[in-house]
Motif scaffolding. Structure first.
Motif, PDB file in Angstrom:
ATOM      1  N   PHE A 108       7.897   3.409 -10.781  1.00 43.58           N
ATOM      2  CA  PHE A 108       8.649   4.617 -10.438  1.00 43.58           C
ATOM      3  C   PHE A 108       8.445   5.659 -11.521  1.00 43.58           C
ATOM      4  CE2 PHE A 108      12.688   7.052 -10.372  1.00 43.58           C
ATOM      5  CZ  PHE A 108      12.658   7.497  -9.069  1.00 43.58           C
ATOM      6  N   PRO A 109       8.017   6.879 -11.152  1.00 45.74           N
ATOM      7  CA  PRO A 109       7.581   7.842 -12.169  1.00 45.74           C
ATOM      8  C   PRO A 109       8.602   8.881 -12.610  1.00 45.74           C
ATOM      9  CG  PRO A 109       6.874   8.591 -10.033  1.00 45.74           C
ATOM     10  CD  PRO A 109       7.656   7.323  -9.799  1.00 45.74           C
ATOM     11  N   GLY A 147      18.343  12.085 -10.439  1.00 45.43           N
ATOM     12  CA  GLY A 147      18.732  13.465 -10.167  1.00 45.43           C
ATOM     13  C   GLY A 147      17.743  14.218  -9.302  1.00 45.43           C
ATOM     14  N   SER A 148      16.930  13.510  -8.561  1.00 49.55           N
ATOM     15  CA  SER A 148      15.924  14.148  -7.713  1.00 49.55           C
ATOM     16  C   SER A 148      16.537  14.576  -6.383  1.00 49.55           C
ATOM     17  CB  SER A 148      14.768  13.185  -7.447  1.00 49.55           C
ATOM     18  OG  SER A 148      13.888  13.705  -6.464  1.00 49.55           O
ATOM     19  N   GLY A 188       0.821  -1.211   0.000  1.00 48.05           N
ATOM     20  CA  GLY A 188       0.000   0.000   0.000  1.00 48.05           C
ATOM     21  C   GLY A 188       0.849   1.252   0.000  1.00 48.05           C
ATOM     22  N   HIS A 189       1.890   1.259   0.835  1.00 49.15           N
ATOM     23  CA  HIS A 189       2.776   2.423   0.893  1.00 49.15           C
ATOM     24  C   HIS A 189       3.657   2.528  -0.354  1.00 49.15           C
ATOM     25  CE1 HIS A 189       2.148   2.558   5.453  1.00 49.15           C
ATOM     26  NE2 HIS A 189       1.697   3.697   4.962  1.00 49.15           N
ATOM     27  N   PHE A 190       4.046   1.399  -0.903  1.00 50.33           N
ATOM     28  CA  PHE A 190       4.812   1.404  -2.161  1.00 50.33           C
ATOM     29  C   PHE A 190       4.014   2.112  -3.248  1.00 50.33           C
ATOM     30  CE2 PHE A 190       5.712  -0.393  -6.321  1.00 50.33           C
ATOM     31  CZ  PHE A 190       7.096  -0.389  -6.384  1.00 50.33           C
ATOM     32  N   ALA A 191       2.753   1.719  -3.387  1.00 51.19           N
ATOM     33  CA  ALA A 191       1.909   2.329  -4.415  1.00 51.19           C
ATOM     34  C   ALA A 191       1.666   3.804  -4.123  1.00 51.19           C
ATOM     35  CB  ALA A 191       0.582   1.575  -4.508  1.00 51.19           C
ATOM     36  N   LEU A 192       1.344   4.122  -2.894  1.00 48.11           N
ATOM     37  CA  LEU A 192       1.065   5.513  -2.533  1.00 48.11           C
ATOM     38  C   LEU A 192       2.260   6.408  -2.827  1.00 48.11           C
ATOM     39  CD1 LEU A 192      -0.802   7.597  -1.112  1.00 48.11           C
ATOM     40  CD2 LEU A 192       0.363   6.981   1.022  1.00 48.11           C
ATOM     41  N   THR A 193       3.440   5.976  -2.414  1.00 47.65           N
ATOM     42  CA  THR A 193       4.642   6.794  -2.606  1.00 47.65           C
ATOM     43  C   THR A 193       4.900   7.071  -4.075  1.00 47.65           C
ATOM     44  OG1 THR A 193       5.635   5.918  -0.577  1.00 47.65           O
ATOM     45  CG2 THR A 193       7.124   6.926  -2.192  1.00 47.65           C
ATOM     46  N   ASN A 194       4.848   6.040  -4.892  1.00 43.14           N
ATOM     47  CA  ASN A 194       5.148   6.236  -6.314  1.00 43.14           C
ATOM     48  C   ASN A 194       4.081   7.060  -7.015  1.00 43.14           C
ATOM     49  OD1 ASN A 194       7.702   4.791  -7.206  1.00 43.14           O
ATOM     50  ND2 ASN A 194       6.743   3.218  -5.942  1.00 43.14           N
ATOM     51  N   LEU A 195       2.834   6.937  -6.593  1.00 41.15           N
ATOM     52  CA  LEU A 195       1.774   7.746  -7.188  1.00 41.15           C
ATOM     53  C   LEU A 195       1.906   9.220  -6.811  1.00 41.15           C
ATOM     54  CD1 LEU A 195      -1.212   5.303  -6.660  1.00 41.15           C
ATOM     55  CD2 LEU A 195      -0.259   5.991  -8.867  1.00 41.15           C
ATOM     56  N   LEU A 196       2.391   9.486  -5.592  1.00 44.69           N
ATOM     57  CA  LEU A 196       2.542  10.866  -5.135  1.00 44.69           C
ATOM     58  C   LEU A 196       3.897  11.471  -5.499  1.00 44.69           C
ATOM     59  CD1 LEU A 196       1.014  10.843  -1.521  1.00 44.69           C
ATOM     60  CD2 LEU A 196      -0.030  11.705  -3.620  1.00 44.69           C
ATOM     61  N   PRO A 211       5.700  12.458  -8.024  1.00 49.38           N
ATOM     62  CA  PRO A 211       5.890  13.669  -8.837  1.00 49.38           C
ATOM     63  C   PRO A 211       5.548  14.955  -8.096  1.00 49.38           C
ATOM     64  CG  PRO A 211       4.813  11.955 -10.120  1.00 49.38           C
ATOM     65  CD  PRO A 211       4.828  11.474  -8.692  1.00 49.38           C
ATOM     66  N   ARG A 212       4.797  14.846  -6.985  1.00 44.87           N
ATOM     67  CA  ARG A 212       4.415  16.041  -6.231  1.00 44.87           C
ATOM     68  C   ARG A 212       5.160  16.167  -4.908  1.00 44.87           C
ATOM     69  NH1 ARG A 212       0.066  13.882  -8.468  1.00 44.87           N
ATOM     70  NH2 ARG A 212      -0.954  12.989  -6.646  1.00 44.87           N
ATOM     71  N   ILE A 213       6.034  15.215  -4.601  1.00 42.05           N
ATOM     72  CA  ILE A 213       6.796  15.279  -3.353  1.00 42.05           C
ATOM     73  C   ILE A 213       8.051  16.115  -3.579  1.00 42.05           C
ATOM     74  CG2 ILE A 213       8.075  13.956  -1.629  1.00 42.05           C
ATOM     75  CD1 ILE A 213       6.084  11.667  -2.083  1.00 42.05           C
ATOM     76  N   THR A 214       8.269  17.082  -2.702  1.00 44.42           N
ATOM     77  CA  THR A 214       9.375  18.027  -2.876  1.00 44.42           C
ATOM     78  C   THR A 214      10.502  17.841  -1.869  1.00 44.42           C
ATOM     79  OG1 THR A 214       8.234  19.637  -1.464  1.00 44.42           O
ATOM     80  CG2 THR A 214       7.832  19.771  -3.836  1.00 44.42           C
ATOM     81  N   GLY A 215      10.240  17.117  -0.772  1.00 41.52           N
ATOM     82  CA  GLY A 215      11.248  17.059   0.272  1.00 41.52           C
ATOM     83  C   GLY A 215      11.695  15.675   0.689  1.00 41.52           C
ATOM     84  N   ARG A 216      10.791  14.911   1.300  1.00 39.98           N
ATOM     85  CA  ARG A 216      11.240  13.678   1.932  1.00 39.98           C
ATOM     86  C   ARG A 216      10.119  12.649   2.009  1.00 39.98           C
ATOM     87  NH1 ARG A 216      15.436  14.526   6.854  1.00 39.98           N
ATOM     88  NH2 ARG A 216      15.984  16.167   5.348  1.00 39.98           N
ATOM     89  N   VAL A 217      10.503  11.374   1.882  1.00 42.30           N
ATOM     90  CA  VAL A 217       9.608  10.244   2.121  1.00 42.30           C
ATOM     91  C   VAL A 217      10.165   9.471   3.312  1.00 42.30           C
ATOM     92  CG1 VAL A 217       8.634   8.100   1.228  1.00 42.30           C
ATOM     93  CG2 VAL A 217       9.000  10.049  -0.325  1.00 42.30           C
ATOM     94  N   VAL A 218       9.376   9.380   4.370  1.00 40.32           N
ATOM     95  CA  VAL A 218       9.792   8.663   5.579  1.00 40.32           C
ATOM     96  C   VAL A 218       8.928   7.419   5.714  1.00 40.32           C
ATOM     97  CG1 VAL A 218      10.143   8.774   8.071  1.00 40.32           C
ATOM     98  CG2 VAL A 218      10.353  10.857   6.679  1.00 40.32           C
ATOM     99  N   THR A 219       9.560   6.263   5.831  1.00 44.89           N
ATOM    100  CA  THR A 219       8.828   5.012   5.964  1.00 44.89           C
ATOM    101  C   THR A 219       9.143   4.392   7.315  1.00 44.89           C
ATOM    102  OG1 THR A 219       8.891   4.665   3.571  1.00 44.89           O
ATOM    103  CG2 THR A 219       8.421   2.743   4.951  1.00 44.89           C
ATOM    104  N   VAL A 220       8.098   4.087   8.065  1.00 47.63           N
ATOM    105  CA  VAL A 220       8.266   3.555   9.418  1.00 47.63           C
ATOM    106  C   VAL A 220       8.423   2.038   9.362  1.00 47.63           C
ATOM    107  CG1 VAL A 220       7.256   3.349  11.716  1.00 47.63           C
ATOM    108  CG2 VAL A 220       6.963   5.467  10.411  1.00 47.63           C
ATOM    109  N   SER A 221       9.551   1.558   9.854  1.00 47.38           N
ATOM    110  CA  SER A 221       9.829   0.131   9.919  1.00 47.38           C
ATOM    111  C   SER A 221       9.787  -0.307  11.387  1.00 47.38           C
ATOM    112  CB  SER A 221      11.183  -0.177   9.281  1.00 47.38           C
ATOM    113  OG  SER A 221      11.430  -1.563   9.260  1.00 47.38           O
TER     114      SER A 221
END
Length: 300
Positions: A291-292, A186-187, A117-125, A127-137
């Protein structure tokens, strides 16, 4: 940085933060602190009523939106309806050691919720993420392994803790491969991870859990666990501190169970780049989400 507290969170005015599972526990603590620093915080929750109750306890710009990570159509709808730039995405929601269950697509519940679920959400969002993706393990990742022959427990007796460990190992492998791909493209976006140590949250009260197991956990937690607010600090650290991509934050105290956050180690499996790339490929196949951002070439 030798110590980190909520006082170290910078001014977040004008920045949007999305937090999954933010109606309770660590997610609610994260949301409250970031909203108090001026962020516009979107609580991405399955239960809108509980989300609104949580939002009512917070000050600042807080919005509640529906997101069910066990249903990829819900994930897609959430992403499609979020048009604004997102400074930070915190992949916080999760389930822990429930009886065998399935997502809408038939995935084992923990792997489907915590990872896919988080894999899909992250990749779908993304193009609009400008700073950071934090994943809780979780420290539970150390007991995990990725069984590519039976990721969804269709062919063997179900072992809830093993399934949980697989999902939490998948979180770290996802974050590592995401950072590799971001760098190759290059992101400037960073992918980081965190774990809360031993925190007394609703995650340990998953529906259907055996009463004896829950009673033991509550007794154990009473003496050793830190609060939701303290358990949330490593995630906040991973979200705003000056740390490199693919960092992993956790409590700095005894056995990483409690204490102020710092960068911590991970299992050998969680550092396996080939394993991370293989899991990514399989996750794309299972979710239909890719991955977009362009280049994802494997380094020579």
């Amino acid at each position: 940085m030798t110590s980190f507290s909520t006082a170290d969170i910078p001014d977040m005015t004008g920045k949007t933060v999305v937090i999954t599972g933010a109606n309770s526990g660590l997610g609610r603590s994260n949301a409250r602190e970031l909203a108090a620093r001026g962020a516009r915080v979107i609580l991405a929750v399955r239960d809108l009523s509980k989300g609104r109750d949580a939002a009512a306890t917070m000050t600042g710009d807080v919005e509640v939106r529906h997101l069910d990570l066990t249903d990829l159509s819900s994930v897609r709808a959430f992403a499609e309806n979020l048009a604004e730039p997102v400074e930070v995405l915190i992949n916080n929601a999760g389930v822990m050691v429930p009886p065998l269950g399935r997502t809408a697509e038939g995935f084992e519940l923990q792997f489907g919720t915590n990872h896919l679920g988080h894999f899909a959400l992250t990749n779908l969002l993304l193009p609009r993420i400008t700073g950071r993706v934090v994943t809780v393990s979780s420290n539970g990742h150390r007991a995990g392994s990725i069984n590519f022959e039976d990721l969804n427990w269709n062919q063997r007796p179900y072992r809830a803790m093993q399934a949980y460990g697989q999902s939490k190992l998948a979180n770290l492998l996802f974050s590592a491969e995401l950072q590799r791909r971001l760098t190759a493209a290059g992101s400037p976006v960073l992918a980081t991870s965190a774990h809360p140590g031993l925190a007394s949250t609703n995650l340990l009260k998953s529906p259907g859990k055996r009463p004896r197991l829950e009673a033991f956990q509550q007794w154990f937690l009473h003496g050793l666990a830190q609060s939701d607010d303290d358990g949330a600090l490593p995630t906040l650290y991973a979200a705003v501190a000056d740390i490199p991509g693919n960092s992993y934050a956790g409590p700095g105290g005894l056995l990483q169970s409690r204490g102020a956050p710092k960068l911590v180690g991970r299992s050998r499996a969680a550092r396996d780049g080939d394993l991370a790339r293989r899991l990514w490929t399989v996750s794309e196949e299972l979710t239909g989400v890719t991955f977009p951002l362009g280049s994802n070439a494997t380094p020579a």
